[in-house]
Design an enzyme around this catalytic site. Structure first.
Site, PDB file in Angstrom:
ATOM      1  N   HIS A  80       0.743  -1.234   0.044  1.00 38.21           N
ATOM      2  CA  HIS A  80      -0.091   0.232   0.044  1.00 38.21           C
ATOM      3  C   HIS A  80       0.782   1.272  -0.200  1.00 38.21           C
ATOM      4  O   HIS A  80       0.258   2.275  -0.278  1.00 38.21           O
ATOM      5  CB  HIS A  80      -0.833  -0.152   1.112  1.00 38.21           C
ATOM      6  CG  HIS A  80      -1.827  -0.976   1.016  1.00 38.21           C
ATOM      7  ND1 HIS A  80      -3.223  -0.625   0.988  1.00 38.21           N
ATOM      8  CD2 HIS A  80      -1.975  -2.273   1.118  1.00 38.21           C
ATOM      9  CE1 HIS A  80      -4.133  -1.803   0.926  1.00 38.21           C
ATOM     10  NE2 HIS A  80      -3.240  -2.843   1.012  1.00 38.21           N
ATOM     11  N   ASP A 125       4.074   9.644  -0.742  1.00 43.09           N
ATOM     12  CA  ASP A 125       2.623   8.991  -0.385  1.00 43.09           C
ATOM     13  C   ASP A 125       2.425   7.898  -1.300  1.00 43.09           C
ATOM     14  O   ASP A 125       2.166   8.169  -2.639  1.00 43.09           O
ATOM     15  CB  ASP A 125       1.299  10.069  -0.393  1.00 43.09           C
ATOM     16  CG  ASP A 125       0.484   9.844   0.734  1.00 43.09           C
ATOM     17  OD1 ASP A 125       0.108   8.736   1.013  1.00 43.09           O
ATOM     18  OD2 ASP A 125      -0.409  10.980   1.209  1.00 43.09           O
TER      19      ASP A 125
HETATM   20  O1  F6P Z   1      -0.854   3.470   4.299  1.00 37.58           O
HETATM   21  C1  F6P Z   1      -0.301   2.398   5.166  1.00 37.58           C
HETATM   22  C2  F6P Z   1      -1.088   1.985   6.317  1.00 37.58           C
HETATM   23  O2  F6P Z   1      -0.564   0.941   7.014  1.00 37.58           O
HETATM   24  C3  F6P Z   1      -2.865   1.838   5.945  1.00 37.58           C
HETATM   25  O3  F6P Z   1      -2.860   0.662   5.531  1.00 37.58           O
HETATM   26  C4  F6P Z   1      -3.241   2.430   7.451  1.00 37.58           C
HETATM   27  O4  F6P Z   1      -4.611   2.685   7.351  1.00 37.58           O
HETATM   28  C5  F6P Z   1      -2.498   3.590   7.643  1.00 37.58           C
HETATM   29  O5  F6P Z   1      -1.040   3.234   7.099  1.00 37.58           O
HETATM   30  C6  F6P Z   1      -2.324   3.466   9.246  1.00 37.58           C
HETATM   31  O6  F6P Z   1      -1.397   2.513   9.686  1.00 37.58           O
HETATM   32  P1  F6P Z   1      -1.313   1.959  11.203  1.00 37.58           P
HETATM   33  O7  F6P Z   1      -2.112   0.615  10.916  1.00 37.58           O
HETATM   34  O8  F6P Z   1      -0.041   1.981  11.540  1.00 37.58           O
HETATM   35  O9  F6P Z   1      -2.305   2.619  12.216  1.00 37.58           O
END
Ligand code: F6P
Length: 477
Positions: free
Chosen positions: A164, A378
């Site tokens: 992602h 990003d």
């Molecule tokens: O963008 C990557 C990501 O891991 C997303 O999947 C997630 O919504 C966001 O960052 C926040 O991540 P965390 O699980 O560390 O709160």
């Protein structure tokens, strides 16, 4: 290893439900908001799907349970594993390394060891859940070793992996002491998906540079051994999206429209409302945005109370030092701008360190004249897509960093290099003064893209390619 019963298994660091432990020890759950769950829930409900993930709580042990037709299989992490695997290796090593080393990544062997151990646990849970010849879809940078471990345990299943976040150029990736293990981990998959074509080619370059495997176009060949045939791994871009129709519909509801009007009124009916919405993360360029806005006030190009900035910064990874430092810097800067330019009852920056429900977000998007997305790097940036989906009135303008995945698709946004403060200021002024007809034309074109390419289409595309990959060794089960 004995096979499970689920045809389709998702493996992600987080579960699709938020689990609450009541005072008497009983557990309850609520579906988590978010596009990934929305996109995958129907596929899972139809095909008998399981989701392997962490509850977000230390030491929480729980038997698998069914939630709205999804078999939820929680992976337990101890407090030390959270510190070393999640806060440490995932968010103190990989996150900065994969985001252009905006802050220095830290390399610690104990963090790596925890990452290996936790990835093995996730892989074992997936191997236990998936039916013979089934499909496993692994998500994101926290779980890059799962594909190869899972392939050893269950060579009969199809394995997809989607990253992602960005995948860095090999010159940066090569700093990682365990770079070869990570590449090998990902190559356990049949299909490795990325947000942008540039991420896929960075990965393929890393394979070329760090292994002696043959790479042709998007395919890597893993030579077979003994009677096992060669295996192909495909690396390709699949840009993720949002549930665009649902967001569009939400933003058209009378309650949201009324709330948008009320927000403007509560802010003192400014002529120009600028908006930033981010997780409080150093990748988002919040400091750069504040600098540009502060200078516009200082130059007198903008004035309070005619112009105001609403900055929503949702709390994130609060135990990681770099995030604590960022919070301090952002809050000092907001305080300084308000001290210098605010008036009694009229702030220059309305800063909120909270998360808000989707309805309030939709109202904020609808209320804002200019949306500021200034990320330094990003993977995609779904806020930009949400803003566009919310603007069925064709109003508003999107200022978008060229360093987001969304910039590839939203070519009609006003794009910026956020490091270029003068350019960012000029583009903000251009967004404010843009002719309404040009604004509508740009928004219409961006909406077409976002509404047609939604998260459902993303999941269908990825799973369509994965289904076409040559089945592995079904007979070994
Ligand atoms: O963008 C990557 C990501 O891991 C997303 O999947 C997630 O919504 C966001 O960052 C926040 O991540 P965390 O699980 O560390 O709160």
């Amino acid at each position: 290893m004995p096979a499970g019963e689920y045809e389709f298994v998702v493996v992600a660091n987080r579960l699709p439900v938020d689990i609450t432990v009541e005072d008497d020890g009983t557990l309850s759950w609520e579906r988590s908001p978010g596009g990934l769950v929305t996109a995958l829930a129907p596929i899972m409900q139809k095909n008998g799907g399981a989701w392997v993930g962490w509850s977000g709580k230390a030491g929480l042990e729980h038997e698998p349970f069914d939630a709205e037709g999804i078999h939820v299989s929680p992976v337990t992490l101890s407090a030390q594993e959270i510190a070393e695997y999640y806060e440490g290796f995932s968010n103190g090593t990989l996150w900065p390394l994969y985001h252009d080393v905006i802050v220095p990544p830290e390399f610690h062997r104990n963090w790596w060891n925890a990452y290996v151990a936790v990835n093995r646990r996730f892989a074992a849970a997936a191997a236990e859940a998936v039916a013979p010849g089934g499909t496993v879809w692994v998500h994101d940078y926290q779980l890059q070793l799962v594909p190869s471990v899972l392939r050893l345990l269950r060579p009969d299943v199809k394995i997809g992996f989607f990253n992602h976040i960005p995948f860095p150029p090999v010159e940066i990736f090569a700093q990682l002491p365990w770079r070869r293990q990570v590449v090998d981990g990902l190559l356990g998959a049949d299909l490795v998906g990325f947000q942008r074509p540039g991420d896929a080619s960075n990965f393929l370059r890393a394979v070329r540079r760090l292994t002696d495997l043959q790479v042709r176009g998007p395919q890597v060949t893993i030579p077979g051994r003994w009677t096992r045939p060669d295996r192909q791994v495909r690396a390709q871009a699949f840009p993720i999206s949002i549930d665009s129709t649902a967001f569009d519909e939400l933003a058209r509801t009378p309650d949201v429209i009324a709330r948008a009007k009320q927000i403007r009124k509560e802010l003192g009916s400014p002529e120009i409302l600028l908006l930033g919405v981010d997780r409080l993360d150093y990748t988002k360029g919040i400091r750069h945005r504040l600098k540009a806005f502060g200078e516009l006030l200082e130059d007198g190009q903008l004035r309070v109370p005619e112009a105001t900035l609403v900055q929503v910064a949702s709390p994130s990874r609060e135990r990681v030092e770099q995030y604590q430092m960022l919070r301090d810097e952002v809050e000092v800067t907001v305080g300084r701008i308000n001290g210098d330019f605010g008036t009694l009852g009229r702030a220059a920056v309305h800063y909120m360190h909270h998360s808000y429900p989707a309805t309030e977000m939709a109202a904020l998007y609808l209320a804002a004249d200019v949306m500021l997305v200034t990320s330094l790097r990003d993977g995609m940036n779904l806020v930009a897509k949400e803003y566009v989906a919310a603007r069925s009135d064709l109003g508003g303008a999107l200022v978008l960093s060229e360093f987001t995945g969304a910039a590839d698709e939203l070519t009609q946004a006003l794009q910026i290099n956020p490091h270029d403060i003068a350019g960012t200021k000029a583009t903000i002024m251009r967004a404010i003064t843009m002719d309404a007809r040009e604004g509508r034309r740009r928004m219409r074109s961006m909406r077409r893209r976002v509404l047609q390419h939604d998260v459902q289409r993303w999941a269908d595309d990825f799973l369509g390619y994965l289904a076409m990959s040559v089945p592995s060794e079904r007979e070994t089960v």
